[in-house]
Design a protein around this motif. Structure first.
Motif, PDB file in Angstrom:
ATOM      1  N   PHE A 158       8.037 -35.863  41.402  1.00 51.42           N
ATOM      2  CA  PHE A 158       7.498 -34.506  41.263  1.00 51.42           C
ATOM      3  C   PHE A 158       8.622 -33.512  40.980  1.00 51.42           C
ATOM      4  O   PHE A 158       8.453 -32.592  40.172  1.00 51.42           O
ATOM      5  CB  PHE A 158       6.744 -34.109  42.532  1.00 51.42           C
ATOM      6  CG  PHE A 158       6.097 -32.748  42.460  1.00 51.42           C
ATOM      7  CD1 PHE A 158       4.981 -32.536  41.669  1.00 51.42           C
ATOM      8  CD2 PHE A 158       6.611 -31.680  43.182  1.00 51.42           C
ATOM      9  CE1 PHE A 158       4.375 -31.281  41.595  1.00 51.42           C
ATOM     10  CE2 PHE A 158       6.021 -30.429  43.120  1.00 51.42           C
ATOM     11  CZ  PHE A 158       4.899 -30.227  42.323  1.00 51.42           C
ATOM     12  N   ASP A 159       9.781 -33.692  41.611  1.00 50.76           N
ATOM     13  CA  ASP A 159      10.932 -32.830  41.324  1.00 50.76           C
ATOM     14  C   ASP A 159      11.360 -32.963  39.865  1.00 50.76           C
ATOM     15  O   ASP A 159      11.711 -31.972  39.213  1.00 50.76           O
ATOM     16  CB  ASP A 159      12.113 -33.195  42.229  1.00 50.76           C
ATOM     17  CG  ASP A 159      11.846 -32.908  43.695  1.00 50.76           C
ATOM     18  OD1 ASP A 159      11.234 -31.866  43.991  1.00 50.76           O
ATOM     19  OD2 ASP A 159      12.245 -33.730  44.535  1.00 50.76           O
ATOM     20  N   ALA A 160      11.359 -34.195  39.363  1.00 54.19           N
ATOM     21  CA  ALA A 160      11.716 -34.404  37.956  1.00 54.19           C
ATOM     22  C   ALA A 160      10.722 -33.695  37.047  1.00 54.19           C
ATOM     23  O   ALA A 160      11.101 -33.042  36.064  1.00 54.19           O
ATOM     24  CB  ALA A 160      11.753 -35.898  37.637  1.00 54.19           C
ATOM     25  N   LEU A 161       9.452 -33.803  37.381  1.00 52.46           N
ATOM     26  CA  LEU A 161       8.405 -33.188  36.572  1.00 52.46           C
ATOM     27  C   LEU A 161       8.551 -31.671  36.544  1.00 52.46           C
ATOM     28  O   LEU A 161       8.549 -31.049  35.463  1.00 52.46           O
ATOM     29  CB  LEU A 161       7.045 -33.589  37.134  1.00 52.46           C
ATOM     30  CG  LEU A 161       5.804 -33.307  36.308  1.00 52.46           C
ATOM     31  CD1 LEU A 161       5.884 -33.970  34.947  1.00 52.46           C
ATOM     32  CD2 LEU A 161       4.572 -33.791  37.066  1.00 52.46           C
ATOM     33  N   THR A 162       8.712 -31.060  37.698  1.00 52.12           N
ATOM     34  CA  THR A 162       8.845 -29.602  37.729  1.00 52.12           C
ATOM     35  C   THR A 162      10.148 -29.153  37.080  1.00 52.12           C
ATOM     36  O   THR A 162      10.193 -28.114  36.418  1.00 52.12           O
ATOM     37  CB  THR A 162       8.766 -29.073  39.173  1.00 52.12           C
ATOM     38  OG1 THR A 162       9.760 -29.723  39.982  1.00 52.12           O
ATOM     39  CG2 THR A 162       7.393 -29.323  39.768  1.00 52.12           C
ATOM     40  N   GLY A 163      11.201 -29.947  37.239  1.00 55.44           N
ATOM     41  CA  GLY A 163      12.472 -29.598  36.613  1.00 55.44           C
ATOM     42  C   GLY A 163      12.390 -29.593  35.101  1.00 55.44           C
ATOM     43  O   GLY A 163      12.878 -28.671  34.435  1.00 55.44           O
ATOM     44  N   VAL A 164      11.757 -30.616  34.546  1.00 55.38           N
ATOM     45  CA  VAL A 164      11.621 -30.715  33.090  1.00 55.38           C
ATOM     46  C   VAL A 164      10.715 -29.607  32.555  1.00 55.38           C
ATOM     47  O   VAL A 164      11.043 -28.931  31.568  1.00 55.38           O
ATOM     48  CB  VAL A 164      11.079 -32.105  32.694  1.00 55.38           C
ATOM     49  CG1 VAL A 164      10.646 -32.127  31.231  1.00 55.38           C
ATOM     50  CG2 VAL A 164      12.133 -33.174  32.946  1.00 55.38           C
ATOM     51  N   LEU A 165       9.572 -29.401  33.195  1.00 54.28           N
ATOM     52  CA  LEU A 165       8.640 -28.376  32.719  1.00 54.28           C
ATOM     53  C   LEU A 165       9.267 -26.987  32.779  1.00 54.28           C
ATOM     54  O   LEU A 165       9.125 -26.185  31.844  1.00 54.28           O
ATOM     55  CB  LEU A 165       7.352 -28.415  33.541  1.00 54.28           C
ATOM     56  CG  LEU A 165       6.497 -29.684  33.426  1.00 54.28           C
ATOM     57  CD1 LEU A 165       5.294 -29.599  34.360  1.00 54.28           C
ATOM     58  CD2 LEU A 165       6.042 -29.923  31.993  1.00 54.28           C
ATOM     59  N   THR A 166       9.976 -26.701  33.862  1.00 52.74           N
ATOM     60  CA  THR A 166      10.619 -25.394  33.997  1.00 52.74           C
ATOM     61  C   THR A 166      11.698 -25.207  32.940  1.00 52.74           C
ATOM     62  O   THR A 166      11.799 -24.147  32.311  1.00 52.74           O
ATOM     63  CB  THR A 166      11.217 -25.244  35.407  1.00 52.74           C
ATOM     64  OG1 THR A 166      10.167 -25.350  36.371  1.00 52.74           O
ATOM     65  CG2 THR A 166      11.912 -23.899  35.564  1.00 52.74           C
ATOM     66  N   HIS A 167      12.505 -26.239  32.724  1.00 55.09           N
ATOM     67  CA  HIS A 167      13.572 -26.157  31.722  1.00 55.09           C
ATOM     68  C   HIS A 167      13.009 -25.878  30.329  1.00 55.09           C
ATOM     69  O   HIS A 167      13.603 -25.110  29.555  1.00 55.09           O
ATOM     70  CB  HIS A 167      14.366 -27.460  31.702  1.00 55.09           C
ATOM     71  CG  HIS A 167      15.357 -27.543  30.583  1.00 55.09           C
ATOM     72  ND1 HIS A 167      16.549 -26.855  30.587  1.00 55.09           N
ATOM     73  CD2 HIS A 167      15.309 -28.220  29.396  1.00 55.09           C
ATOM     74  CE1 HIS A 167      17.205 -27.097  29.462  1.00 55.09           C
ATOM     75  NE2 HIS A 167      16.480 -27.922  28.728  1.00 55.09           N
ATOM     76  N   LEU A 168      11.878 -26.471  30.020  1.00 51.60           N
ATOM     77  CA  LEU A 168      11.287 -26.321  28.690  1.00 51.60           C
ATOM     78  C   LEU A 168      10.422 -25.069  28.562  1.00 51.60           C
ATOM     79  O   LEU A 168       9.856 -24.812  27.499  1.00 51.60           O
ATOM     80  CB  LEU A 168      10.457 -27.562  28.355  1.00 51.60           C
ATOM     81  CG  LEU A 168      11.253 -28.865  28.216  1.00 51.60           C
ATOM     82  CD1 LEU A 168      10.316 -30.048  28.028  1.00 51.60           C
ATOM     83  CD2 LEU A 168      12.240 -28.778  27.054  1.00 51.60           C
ATOM     84  N   GLY A 169      10.320 -24.306  29.632  1.00 54.87           N
ATOM     85  CA  GLY A 169       9.542 -23.075  29.574  1.00 54.87           C
ATOM     86  C   GLY A 169       8.041 -23.290  29.577  1.00 54.87           C
ATOM     87  O   GLY A 169       7.282 -22.414  29.141  1.00 54.87           O
ATOM     88  N   VAL A 170       7.601 -24.427  30.089  1.00 52.03           N
ATOM     89  CA  VAL A 170       6.167 -24.711  30.165  1.00 52.03           C
ATOM     90  C   VAL A 170       5.573 -23.921  31.327  1.00 52.03           C
ATOM     91  O   VAL A 170       6.026 -24.052  32.466  1.00 52.03           O
ATOM     92  CB  VAL A 170       5.916 -26.222  30.358  1.00 52.03           C
ATOM     93  CG1 VAL A 170       4.439 -26.491  30.638  1.00 52.03           C
ATOM     94  CG2 VAL A 170       6.385 -26.988  29.131  1.00 52.03           C
TER      95      VAL A 170
END
Length: 229
Positions: free
Chosen positions: A107-119
């Motif tokens: 879940f941390d990976a998921l939120t990290g990636v989405l946040t980085h990409l501006g989703v």
């Protein structure tokens, strides 16, 4: 995106993977993603309950077993360690044991990636019970990620048996308006086999489609680039 990030790697990274003991999807999918500059090292966690269904006892037992998993991986110089379970990152019910600071969840990976990409707006599909899916939507909201629609199979166990066609149907039954306005589609859970449908759904829907396993791979690729999330 994953290939591009991998090609920009400055070094090879080693990632520890703490797998729920019945998970057979992660080990099958990560190598097929083709990362050249990431080495994954696996060990399995057995919860004290010796159960596999997602519930408070499972999450508590899984998180309690992390120390033993870290000990098994201790001879390996690791850059990061993932507890490769998404729902263990937003457990419901009684407060679960805290994870060591060096351990991230899927879940941390998921939120990290989405946040980085501006989703900021997603639609969410899971195999989980409906209450767990709703809890994930609430947990995502805490990171500024709005779930405009979510759907689930209502399963507590047996995720590896979910067929690709079931995942496609699940996503296709999401509200069309939510799909049109979403920045991304998220297929959450490391326990079901999402790789066979990722590219197909992305082409069909015209928006990025992320799975929990893909998110961990993307997180690793950023580490190899020297730009951690």
């Amino acid at each position: 995106m994953l290939t591009s990030w991998d090609e920009q790697a400055e070094r090879t990274v080693r990632i520890g993977m703490l797998l729920p003991w019945a998970n057979v999807a992660v080990e099958g999918e990560l190598p097929r993603l083709g990362l050249v500059h990431t080495v994954f090292h696996y060990t399995r966690l057995v919860p004290a309950s010796r159960t596999t269904a997602v519930d408070a006892a499972f999450w508590h037992g899984l998180r309690s077993a992390v120390a033993g998993g870290l000990d098994a991986l201790s001879p390996v110089p690791l850059d990061v360690v993932f507890l490769a379970c998404t729902s263990a990152g937003f457990p419901t019910g009684l407060a679960p044991p805290a994870l060591p600071p060096a351990v991230l969840t899927a879940f941390d990976a998921l939120t990290g990636v989405l946040t980085h990409l501006g989703v900021r707006r997603i639609v969410l599909a899971t195999p989980y019970p409906h209450t767990v899916t709703a809890a994930e939507a609430a947990a995502l909201a805490a990171y500024g990620i709005e779930t405009t629609a979510h759907t689930s199979l209502g399963l507590a166990d047996g995720f590896p048996a979910v067929a690709a066609g079931q995942i496609r149907t699940l996503v296709q039954h999401l509200p069309p308006a939510a799909l049109r306005t979403a920045d991304a589609v998220v297929l959450s859970c490391t326990g079901w086999h999402t790789l066979p449908v990722l590219a197909e759904l992305q082409q069909e829907l015209g928006v990025p489609v992320f799975s929990s396993t893909l998110a961990m791979a993307l997180y690793a690729a950023r580490l190899a680039m020297g730009e951690p999330l």
